[in-house]
Design a protein around this motif. Structure first.
Motif, PDB file in Angstrom:
ATOM      1  N   GLY A 255     -20.293  -2.179  44.048  1.00 29.47           N
ATOM      2  CA  GLY A 255     -20.488  -2.138  42.607  1.00 29.47           C
ATOM      3  C   GLY A 255     -19.315  -1.469  41.929  1.00 29.47           C
ATOM      4  N   GLY A 256     -19.396  -1.357  40.587  1.00 29.42           N
ATOM      5  CA  GLY A 256     -18.321  -0.698  39.855  1.00 29.42           C
ATOM      6  C   GLY A 256     -17.192  -1.650  39.593  1.00 29.42           C
ATOM      7  N   PRO A 257     -16.246  -1.249  38.804  1.00 31.54           N
ATOM      8  CA  PRO A 257     -15.128  -2.108  38.456  1.00 31.54           C
ATOM      9  C   PRO A 257     -14.169  -2.270  39.614  1.00 31.54           C
ATOM     10  CG  PRO A 257     -14.839   0.054  37.464  1.00 31.54           C
ATOM     11  CD  PRO A 257     -16.166   0.064  38.127  1.00 31.54           C
ATOM     12  N   ALA A 258     -14.202  -3.435  40.268  1.00 31.96           N
ATOM     13  CA  ALA A 258     -13.372  -3.645  41.452  1.00 31.96           C
ATOM     14  C   ALA A 258     -11.895  -3.667  41.112  1.00 31.96           C
ATOM     15  CB  ALA A 258     -13.770  -4.953  42.145  1.00 31.96           C
ATOM     16  N   THR A 259     -11.531  -3.985  39.871  1.00 29.47           N
ATOM     17  CA  THR A 259     -10.127  -4.079  39.515  1.00 29.47           C
ATOM     18  C   THR A 259      -9.545  -2.755  39.064  1.00 29.47           C
ATOM     19  OG1 THR A 259     -10.716  -4.680  37.247  1.00 29.47           O
ATOM     20  CG2 THR A 259     -10.424  -6.483  38.825  1.00 29.47           C
ATOM     21  N   GLU A 260     -10.352  -1.718  38.979  1.00 34.09           N
ATOM     22  CA  GLU A 260      -9.836  -0.426  38.524  1.00 34.09           C
ATOM     23  C   GLU A 260      -9.124   0.272  39.667  1.00 34.09           C
ATOM     24  OE1 GLU A 260     -11.418   3.878  36.837  1.00 34.09           O
ATOM     25  OE2 GLU A 260     -12.779   2.181  37.036  1.00 34.09           O
ATOM     26  N   PRO A 261      -7.840   0.630  39.525  1.00 36.98           N
ATOM     27  CA  PRO A 261      -7.121   1.265  40.621  1.00 36.98           C
ATOM     28  C   PRO A 261      -7.604   2.691  40.864  1.00 36.98           C
ATOM     29  CG  PRO A 261      -5.768   1.245  38.644  1.00 36.98           C
ATOM     30  CD  PRO A 261      -7.007   0.457  38.331  1.00 36.98           C
ATOM     31  N   ALA A 262      -7.377   3.155  42.103  1.00 36.50           N
ATOM     32  CA  ALA A 262      -7.698   4.544  42.425  1.00 36.50           C
ATOM     33  C   ALA A 262      -6.732   5.456  41.670  1.00 36.50           C
ATOM     34  CB  ALA A 262      -7.585   4.756  43.929  1.00 36.50           C
ATOM     35  N   PRO A 263      -7.112   6.720  41.478  1.00 35.93           N
ATOM     36  CA  PRO A 263      -6.235   7.633  40.730  1.00 35.93           C
ATOM     37  C   PRO A 263      -4.883   7.797  41.395  1.00 35.93           C
ATOM     38  CG  PRO A 263      -7.995   8.829  41.827  1.00 35.93           C
ATOM     39  CD  PRO A 263      -8.340   7.380  41.932  1.00 35.93           C
ATOM     40  N   GLY A 264      -3.855   7.873  40.576  1.00 33.26           N
ATOM     41  CA  GLY A 264      -2.502   8.034  41.087  1.00 33.26           C
ATOM     42  C   GLY A 264      -1.756   9.089  40.302  1.00 33.26           C
ATOM     43  N   LEU A 265      -0.432   9.062  40.391  1.00 32.57           N
ATOM     44  CA  LEU A 265       0.382  10.085  39.744  1.00 32.57           C
ATOM     45  C   LEU A 265       0.311   9.995  38.224  1.00 32.57           C
ATOM     46  CD1 LEU A 265       3.533  10.100  42.047  1.00 32.57           C
ATOM     47  CD2 LEU A 265       1.527  11.574  42.129  1.00 32.57           C
ATOM     48  N   ASP A 266      -0.055   8.813  37.695  1.00 33.70           N
ATOM     49  CA  ASP A 266      -0.155   8.698  36.249  1.00 33.70           C
ATOM     50  C   ASP A 266      -1.316   9.501  35.680  1.00 33.70           C
ATOM     51  OD1 ASP A 266      -1.886   7.017  37.611  1.00 33.70           O
ATOM     52  OD2 ASP A 266      -2.049   5.623  35.925  1.00 33.70           O
ATOM     53  N   ARG A 267      -2.248   9.889  36.538  1.00 39.25           N
ATOM     54  CA  ARG A 267      -3.391  10.687  36.091  1.00 39.25           C
ATOM     55  C   ARG A 267      -3.269  12.148  36.505  1.00 39.25           C
ATOM     56  NH1 ARG A 267      -8.726   7.423  37.759  1.00 39.25           N
ATOM     57  NH2 ARG A 267      -9.626   9.336  36.909  1.00 39.25           N
ATOM     58  N   LEU A 268      -2.100  12.530  36.977  1.00 41.33           N
ATOM     59  CA  LEU A 268      -1.904  13.905  37.427  1.00 41.33           C
ATOM     60  C   LEU A 268      -1.998  14.890  36.267  1.00 41.33           C
ATOM     61  CD1 LEU A 268      -1.346  15.469  40.016  1.00 41.33           C
ATOM     62  CD2 LEU A 268       1.093  15.294  39.521  1.00 41.33           C
ATOM     63  N   GLU A 269      -1.430  14.524  35.119  1.00 40.67           N
ATOM     64  CA  GLU A 269      -1.478  15.413  33.967  1.00 40.67           C
ATOM     65  C   GLU A 269      -2.920  15.606  33.492  1.00 40.67           C
ATOM     66  OE1 GLU A 269      -0.135  18.133  31.409  1.00 40.67           O
ATOM     67  OE2 GLU A 269       1.088  17.092  32.912  1.00 40.67           O
ATOM     68  N   GLU A 270      -3.708  14.542  33.559  1.00 35.28           N
ATOM     69  CA  GLU A 270      -5.128  14.659  33.194  1.00 35.28           C
ATOM     70  C   GLU A 270      -5.851  15.639  34.107  1.00 35.28           C
ATOM     71  OE1 GLU A 270      -9.082  11.789  33.389  1.00 35.28           O
ATOM     72  OE2 GLU A 270      -7.097  10.875  33.226  1.00 35.28           O
ATOM     73  N   LEU A 271      -5.529  15.570  35.412  1.00 43.33           N
ATOM     74  CA  LEU A 271      -6.116  16.516  36.368  1.00 43.33           C
ATOM     75  C   LEU A 271      -5.703  17.943  36.041  1.00 43.33           C
ATOM     76  CD1 LEU A 271      -7.454  17.329  39.088  1.00 43.33           C
ATOM     77  CD2 LEU A 271      -5.306  16.700  40.210  1.00 43.33           C
ATOM     78  N   VAL A 272      -4.443  18.148  35.750  1.00 42.31           N
ATOM     79  CA  VAL A 272      -3.938  19.480  35.432  1.00 42.31           C
ATOM     80  C   VAL A 272      -4.621  20.042  34.188  1.00 42.31           C
ATOM     81  CG1 VAL A 272      -1.894  20.755  34.697  1.00 42.31           C
ATOM     82  CG2 VAL A 272      -1.738  19.152  36.600  1.00 42.31           C
ATOM     83  N   GLU A 273      -4.837  19.202  33.197  1.00 40.73           N
ATOM     84  CA  GLU A 273      -5.496  19.660  31.972  1.00 40.73           C
ATOM     85  C   GLU A 273      -6.923  20.127  32.252  1.00 40.73           C
ATOM     86  OE1 GLU A 273      -4.392  20.288  29.060  1.00 40.73           O
ATOM     87  OE2 GLU A 273      -2.349  19.644  29.532  1.00 40.73           O
ATOM     88  N   ARG A 274      -7.614  19.442  33.127  1.00 39.39           N
ATOM     89  CA  ARG A 274      -8.979  19.870  33.475  1.00 39.39           C
ATOM     90  C   ARG A 274      -8.969  21.229  34.147  1.00 39.39           C
ATOM     91  NH1 ARG A 274      -9.698  14.441  35.274  1.00 39.39           N
ATOM     92  NH2 ARG A 274      -9.619  15.160  37.435  1.00 39.39           N
ATOM     93  N   VAL A 275      -7.990  21.453  35.008  1.00 43.79           N
ATOM     94  CA  VAL A 275      -7.900  22.751  35.682  1.00 43.79           C
ATOM     95  C   VAL A 275      -7.531  23.842  34.685  1.00 43.79           C
ATOM     96  CG1 VAL A 275      -6.714  24.047  37.492  1.00 43.79           C
ATOM     97  CG2 VAL A 275      -7.312  21.662  37.879  1.00 43.79           C
ATOM     98  N   ARG A 276      -6.637  23.539  33.760  1.00 49.07           N
ATOM     99  CA  ARG A 276      -6.287  24.526  32.734  1.00 49.07           C
ATOM    100  C   ARG A 276      -7.505  24.900  31.902  1.00 49.07           C
ATOM    101  NH1 ARG A 276      -0.789  21.347  30.894  1.00 49.07           N
ATOM    102  NH2 ARG A 276       0.618  22.232  32.493  1.00 49.07           N
ATOM    103  N   ALA A 277      -8.343  23.909  31.633  1.00 49.02           N
ATOM    104  CA  ALA A 277      -9.560  24.198  30.873  1.00 49.02           C
ATOM    105  C   ALA A 277     -10.496  25.116  31.641  1.00 49.02           C
ATOM    106  CB  ALA A 277     -10.278  22.890  30.529  1.00 49.02           C
ATOM    107  N   GLY A 278     -10.361  25.150  32.967  1.00 49.08           N
ATOM    108  CA  GLY A 278     -11.183  26.042  33.784  1.00 49.08           C
ATOM    109  C   GLY A 278     -10.659  27.455  33.863  1.00 49.08           C
ATOM    110  N   GLY A 279      -9.547  27.755  33.213  1.00 53.14           N
ATOM    111  CA  GLY A 279      -9.048  29.122  33.162  1.00 53.14           C
ATOM    112  C   GLY A 279      -7.847  29.401  34.045  1.00 53.14           C
TER     113      GLY A 279
END
Length: 401
Positions: A255-279
């Protein structure tokens, strides 16, 4: 450093022989005849046989007692043979069943009492003390030996359980990684389908576009085949079968969107922002000329950075973390370090997370080092081989068509 059991047995035999020699030298002072050559031979045989007590505990026990009985029968001081007999009884109690050890304890106690009585302990108090020693010492040795045997059995069982748990964790982590590789393959298949349709549509009117689309199909197909081989290698690894209990699909996500790629380096900044929000204050630095990388490699980097930053959140709240990506000619180096924050942090970063990072690095022929830093804090250092810049540029340009 762990000493080999045979070395321990040999050392025990030498110590017991030395103790027996000292007791034999004291025999005359105790009113007993000094040992003659035959008596010394029996003492040496009884004590030196302890060197093989680990391989034949019951046989050594019987042999020691035969030598001890012969020594007493020659009219010598029974105490000289007691240490070897006590060590032999403890060995039996620590390695054999409680019933076998109890029989040996009775034999030791009986020999002890009979040797004392034959030696002429006439006073009632001396006889009572002798009987007490003949009963108490074997009982204590039997009990200590049984406790040691149970502790050894529990240790073996605990190690087996730990090994089984580690095997299951590795197998489970491999299946989880395989699920993500399945998403990468699904993305490639979607790209191939779209580009093949485009090539078929413009084949007669736009040869250049059709050629580029076919180039994209070839590049995506090659990457999909490589990722498929990695996924199958994970699922065929020892212990991975049956983990997850999802039947014929091997636990792959449905199930789920089969054409959606797995997370890569283009989403690294998004990950970093979530961690920054955690303090956690996170700094990101990229060195070298960035270039397109295979989706599987990007997924590996993303997950390792994600796990490392998650560990900073859990184990070092308030710390400062730094993420660094270094693009080299044929490899990508990734470092995630922190200064430790306000709390001391140990090397244990969690079972699944550390296993996952190591498995991902091994999957792409990379290396990873995880541990405390000399200047304080913690560090994760990942190195992955990557395609040369020219090849990566061609592949990246083809996939983005």
């Amino acid at each position: 450093m762990r000493i080999h059991p045979r070395a321990v047995d040999g050392l025990t035999a030498l110590v017991a022989t030395a103790v027996a020699a000292l007791l034999g030298a004291e025999a005359a002072a105790r009113g007993w005849p000094p040992p003659d050559p035959a008596a010394w031979t029996l003492v040496a045989l009884a004590n030196l046989s302890l060197a093989v007590r680990g391989r034949a505990p019951l046989g050594v026990f019987l042999f020691v007692h035969l030598c001890w009985i012969a020594y007493v029968a020659l009219g010598h001081w029974p105490v000289v043979g007691a240490p070897a007999a006590m060590v032999a009884l403890y060995t039996v109690a620590a390695t054999r069943s409680a019933r076998t050890a109890a029989v040996c304890a009775v034999l030791l106690g009986g020999t002890w009492v009979c040797a004392g009585v034959a030696g002429g302990s006439g006073a009632f108090g001396a006889r009572a003390s002798l009987v007490g020693q003949g009963v108490g010492c074997p009982l204590v040795l039997w009990r200590f030996g049984q406790v040691a045997r149970r502790a050894a059995e529990l240790t073996v069982r605990l190690r087996a359980e730990q090994a089984e748990r580690a095997r299951r964790e590795v197998a489970g982590e491999r299946v989880r990684i395989a699920r993500e590789l399945h998403d990468v393959i699904a993305h490639h298949m979607a790209v191939i389908t779209i580009q093949a349709g485009l090539a078929r549509f413009v084949l007669d009117t736009d040869t250049r576009t059709a050629r580029q689309a076919l180039t994209t199909v070839g590049a995506a197909g090659g990457e999909a085949l490589a990722e498929l081989r990695r996924m199958l290698g994970l699922l065929r690894a020892e212990g991975a079968e049956g983990v997850g209990g999802t039947g014929g699909t091997c636990g792959l996500r449905e199930g789920g969107p089969a054409t959606e790629p797995a997370p890569g380096l283009d989403r690294l900044e998004e990950l970093v922002e979530r961690v920054r929000a955690g303090g956690v204050h996170v700094g990101v630095r990229i060195r070298g000329a960035s270039r397109p990388l295979p989706p599987g490699v990007q997924l590996c980097v993303y997950r390792v950075v994600q796990e490392a930053l998650t560990n900073v959140l859990k184990h070092a709240p308030g710390a400062r973390a730094d993420v660094e990506l270094v693009y080299r000619t044929d490899e990508l180096a990734v470092s995630v370090t922190d200064d430790g924050g306000n709390r001391a942090r140990t090397a244990g970063t969690g079972g699944h997370g550390l296993i996952g990072m190591r498995e991902r690095a091994k999957l792409y022929d990379g290396t990873i080092a995880v541990g405390p830093r000399r200047e304080g804090g913690f560090g994760v250092h990942l190195t992955l081989p990557t395609p040369p810049p020219e090849q990566a540029a061609r592949r990246g340009g083809a996939v983005t068509e």
